[in-house]
Design a protein around this motif. Sequence first.
Motif, short mmCIF file in Angstrom:
data_model
loop_
_atom_site.label_atom_id
_atom_site.label_comp_id
_atom_site.label_asym_id
_atom_site.label_seq_id
_atom_site.Cartn_x
_atom_site.Cartn_y
_atom_site.Cartn_z
N MET A 1 0.84 -1.18 0.00
CA MET A 1 0.00 0.00 0.00
C MET A 1 0.89 1.24 0.00
SD MET A 1 -3.15 0.90 2.56
CE MET A 1 -2.10 0.90 4.02
N LYS A 2 0.56 2.19 -0.81
CA LYS A 2 1.41 3.34 -0.97
C LYS A 2 1.27 4.26 0.23
CE LYS A 2 2.31 1.71 -4.95
NZ LYS A 2 3.36 0.76 -5.05
N THR A 5 -1.11 9.46 -0.71
CA THR A 5 -2.24 9.42 -1.64
C THR A 5 -1.85 10.02 -2.96
OG1 THR A 5 -3.71 9.64 0.24
CG2 THR A 5 -4.64 10.09 -1.92
N GLN A 169 -1.77 -0.17 -6.36
CA GLN A 169 -2.52 -0.26 -5.11
C GLN A 169 -2.01 -1.29 -4.13
OE1 GLN A 169 -6.54 -0.83 -6.83
NE2 GLN A 169 -7.06 1.18 -5.98
N CYS A 170 -1.10 -2.16 -4.55
CA CYS A 170 -0.68 -3.23 -3.64
C CYS A 170 0.74 -3.68 -3.99
CB CYS A 170 -1.65 -4.41 -3.71
SG CYS A 170 -1.72 -5.20 -5.33
N ASP A 210 -14.45 -2.29 -2.30
CA ASP A 210 -14.27 -0.97 -2.90
C ASP A 210 -15.61 -0.25 -3.03
OD1 ASP A 210 -13.04 1.19 -4.06
OD2 ASP A 210 -13.00 0.33 -6.05
N PRO A 215 -11.98 3.06 -0.44
CA PRO A 215 -10.60 2.67 -0.77
C PRO A 215 -9.76 2.27 0.44
CG PRO A 215 -10.87 5.06 -0.91
CD PRO A 215 -12.24 4.49 -0.71
N HIS A 219 -7.51 -1.07 0.26
CA HIS A 219 -6.05 -1.10 0.38
C HIS A 219 -5.61 -2.03 1.50
CE1 HIS A 219 -5.67 3.09 -1.71
NE2 HIS A 219 -5.94 2.11 -2.55
N THR A 220 -6.33 -2.02 2.62
CA THR A 220 -6.00 -2.92 3.73
C THR A 220 -6.17 -4.37 3.31
OG1 THR A 220 -6.75 -1.23 5.29
CG2 THR A 220 -6.51 -3.46 6.12
#
Length: 315
Positions: A1-2, A5, A169-170, A210, A215, A219-220
């Motif tokens: 996860m970034k 944002t 996203q991952c 989603d 989001p 993401h989690t």
Amino acid sequence: MKPRTKGQRWPSFLFVLVYAIGAVLLAAYAIWHYLMGAYNDILVPASMSVLLSGAIFLRFANHDYRHLSAYLALISCYLLIAMELPRQELALLWMGLPPVLTLLLLPLGSALLLNLTLMPVWLALLGTDLPLFETGLYYLALVGFGTLPGWMRHRRAAMLRATEPSDAQCDALSRKVITERLTAEVDRARAMRRPMAALVIHLPQLEMADEQFGPVLLHTLLARVCQTIRESCRHHDLLGRHQPTLFWLLLPDTGEAGALIVRDRVMRALNREVFAETGAIQARIHACYLHPGETTTHFEQRLLTAGLKLMEPSP
């Protein structure tokens, strides 16, 4: 996860600091008008100081209101400049503030459109004391040069996205990279006459997470899925996200029996991961094996077909 944002331009604390300095300066400007006896000019800077204070509150209250706080700050500056521009000796300097502030506070496309739209307004406020054509060129040149840093930043971000091996996203390989690695692994398996397998993993809960929970949960969930799958396979196995809810796990030097063992291990590990919103992670997994003499195109087509079948609704 970034960690940050997408689209976040400056850190939030820097925006808050700029707004706070602007609010203090406007309040001081209103006080200066009061001390000079120009009571008719107090209302605008005082009101703008209140607007900037509101922008600070919105920035602290919720990060989703960052665009609203930016527009409040711009409205404050625009009204002050509109009041001061017609009677300033340094009119060109004041005219340069709106495009610069707009480019600093808004995304590049919105800022450029707003600057060009407001150009006739600023020229009209200048009056007839300055040459209209030369002043317009000055304004357009300032907008053009101010746009260059943002355009270069967007171009650099686009190049980084194009060369970034990971999914946006991952912590899995992107679709382009996993497809390229599939070609390389198939060629390697054929050249060394080694077996190869791949798991096609469909996670239908990703789409639900989603759409229903936003989001943050997505993401989690993605981070937990990638971590769990990596812990259930070997270090050199390759995990890639081919579609939003579909993953490919490439298993070099793995035959049919080994692929089935990995499939069962991954499915059990994912089922042990439970979220309050979505429950246990449900996975549909199909194992594909490289046939002797099979081409990369044919093997990839079989993976795509398996993914489509996994994504079909259950009867």
